[in-house]
Design an enzyme around this catalytic site. Sequence first.
Site, mmCIF file in Angstrom:
data_model
loop_
_atom_site.group_PDB
_atom_site.id
_atom_site.type_symbol
_atom_site.label_atom_id
_atom_site.label_comp_id
_atom_site.label_asym_id
_atom_site.label_seq_id
_atom_site.Cartn_x
_atom_site.Cartn_y
_atom_site.Cartn_z
ATOM 1 N N GLU A 1 -5.562 -8.100 -1.385
ATOM 2 C CA GLU A 1 -5.957 -7.979 0.021
ATOM 3 C C GLU A 1 -7.397 -7.504 0.030
ATOM 4 O OE1 GLU A 1 -3.360 -6.043 2.867
ATOM 5 O OE2 GLU A 1 -5.098 -5.249 3.949
ATOM 6 N N GLU B 1 0.806 -1.225 0.000
ATOM 7 C CA GLU B 1 0.000 0.000 0.000
ATOM 8 C C GLU B 1 0.836 1.270 0.000
ATOM 9 O OE1 GLU B 1 -2.770 -0.486 3.220
ATOM 10 O OE2 GLU B 1 -3.834 -2.111 2.206
#
Length: 826
Positions: free
Chosen positions: A286, A203
């Site tokens: 995810e 991320e």
Amino acid sequence: MRTVPRALRQRTRGPAALAVLLLCLTLVGGRAPAAQATPTASIAAPAAIAPSTITVDGTSPGRTFDGVGAISGGGGNTRLLLDYPEPQRSQILDYLFKPGYGAALQILKAEVGGDTNSTDGAEPSIEHTRGVVNCDNGYEWWLMEQAKARNPAIKLYALSWGAPGWIGGGNFWSQDMIDYLVSWLGCAHQHGLAIDYIGGWNERGYNAGWYENLHATLAAKGFGSTKVVGADDNWSIATGMRNDSALNSAVDIVGVHYPCGYMSAMTSCSTTPDALATGKQLWASENGSEDADTGAAPMARAINRGYLDAKMTAFINWPVVAALYPNLGFNTMGLVTANQPWSGAFAVGRSTWATAQTTQFTAPGWQYLDTASGYLAGNRANGSYVSYASPDRTAWSTVLETMDATAAQNVTLKVAGGLPGGTLHVWSTDFSSEAATAHLVPGPDLTAVAGGYQLTLQPGHLYTVTTTTGQGAGTAASPQRGVLALPYSDSLAGTATGRDARYFSAMNGAFETAPCAGGRSGNCLRQQAQSTPIRWTDESADQPYALMGDLSWSDYTVSADVLLEHAGTAELLGRVGTQGRNNNGLNAYNLRVGDNGAWTLLKSDTSWSFSTLAAGTVPALGTNTWHRVALTFQGSTLTAKLDGVTLTTVTDAGYGAGQIALGTGGYYSAQFSNLTVTPGTTAPLDGTYQLVNGKSGQLMDAANQGTAAGTPVIQWGGNGGANQRWRLASTGDGYYTVTGVASGRPLDLPGAGAVPGTQLDLGAGGAGAAQQWLVVPAGGGRYTLESRADGQLADVEGGSLTLGARVIQWPANGGANQQWQLVKVG
């Protein structure tokens, strides 16, 4: 953020109150309690849903299915599983990985440790300092080995959240980081593990040149079969790949996070034209971040709809297991909850069965059948279906979900294109029920009538129609929850060099066993990270510490031997409670002792604001010498000692109970040994009380002055009624029964269910785990009531101030609405 809907529950107070009640119910769309007389009204039956016909055709086009998996990491969510006793540890692992038993995960994604907090803990690096590699550090190797032992076909995927500080001078996007990942892959090889996929920086966007160098280095170093996933963030890398042929060649799979919405119902999923145009496999690399039970329905939608809406061929849930302490932010997220290694207690969440309905009936490498995948009756509100076929077309499965359907609906399945017909098997899960008999249940087989198979789908269900066999639901049951008994002691020598100490979970830094210094033999616990890591979280105070113990510990003395190898401070924490999300604070008391003799007793909160309770100076402690530090908590009195000499005694009622922790003031080495936690003197709570909510000031109340089993429990203003009085009686092992004086019935968690938001009621008796409560001081004269059945707390729903708001169970979050003042009335 809480998503459980609120319900207004009032009691009658004569005709005028009834009129007000009905008006309120009209305005807020609530409903009157069952005991209340209400005007009759006709309720329209749910509209009929048109039947669907699905032709499962083996000649259909479709992408290759890559699997459904879960993540260990990001971070520390698996830590406590390692310390579970047998047979419970193996039972949990079976529920996660064993084919034909539970989730039967097809992908395991593991964190590449970086000595830094990556959500709810820090995972250790293999290389704390440049050039010193220890391939046994951490527990991810163990978990991957256990997964492979149960399912040799499981795919392994590695990703970094942070990295040791020496890498690239603090620059993640460096050749140092690529070399570090290659070393990590070499360690995996030493453990007999082949890593199928590897990513970049979780991320944190992407660096095109770095991905290109990673791909080239993997090939040059003999890891060319490991596919590169980019960028474990958003879809922007796909646009970059469309405009950069070198980047496009370097990235094998486009992985995106939460394409179906973060902590949402996941009713729809998204992609981009650029992502589709890459021609690469697209993954929800995810997804989830949902409670083990309430997240099951969103997961059931997303596994199907990720492919239907966005052509994503893998769904990877964060995390795999909630094996972390319940004072941490994401303490119920995962497929299984396991936060009491000392008791062996665990709970298999409904998300396990949302996963199993696909994984037990498919395998990576199967093909999606596009012409046999879609929305029931052409409307996503009715549910979805996705079909898969084995590469040789000898087997197929269709998964159908009806999470949002409002009525039963009929489906006809037909088989074509060389796929086998004959007898079809049906398995289903009812997501409205917690009963084991409702999860992954075999139904009557289907046989063809007039060329088609008829099946009626009920709302809120997940079905799999399949030609495969070998499925099943595990039956291993959890033992009862219990407290970690005091006194407690641990030499902190661990089981071998380079291991975690039992029950300790690092929040920053790396706490591992190492040969003792200062002339002491054997192993001690050492903080190993020598420089500030490349961080993933952004907490204002990132000092290393590791916590352990039972949150119910209240009056006790914690002591340990400490040795500083470097100028700085060693730290001993007590009454450790709620941690701010992503380690952005901690409710705790902290004794810091420095090599220069300066000491401080501090109090911190969940935003890392520190207040000094006392401070002073003693003769310099120096380095490489052992000293004994201790903190005693007795009621609101705190006493700090160093080498048996009292430093200070202060009064503070802020925190009433909690764990202990060991730490350092920065990224340097210190050692710890001979931990002891001894109990103080705590007065028993047996007696009769009013339970006053810490936020609303209202009382826990049996609704409508009810006395029957099943009477709901609400909050209500004080009226002196016996239905607002509760008798606490010790069970003898740390728990209490809480019995209504008016009813003689115990406060009860209906069905001993683990679903957050379940309303508490009056039980029928029996004093089982659903009727036993851990009564824990929360500071300021308040207490929490923790269910023995699942560890969740008695909570006024949504922190409501409204009369009649429901008293429910909810995971611990430190809120005042989860705290109760015990006002003694007899």
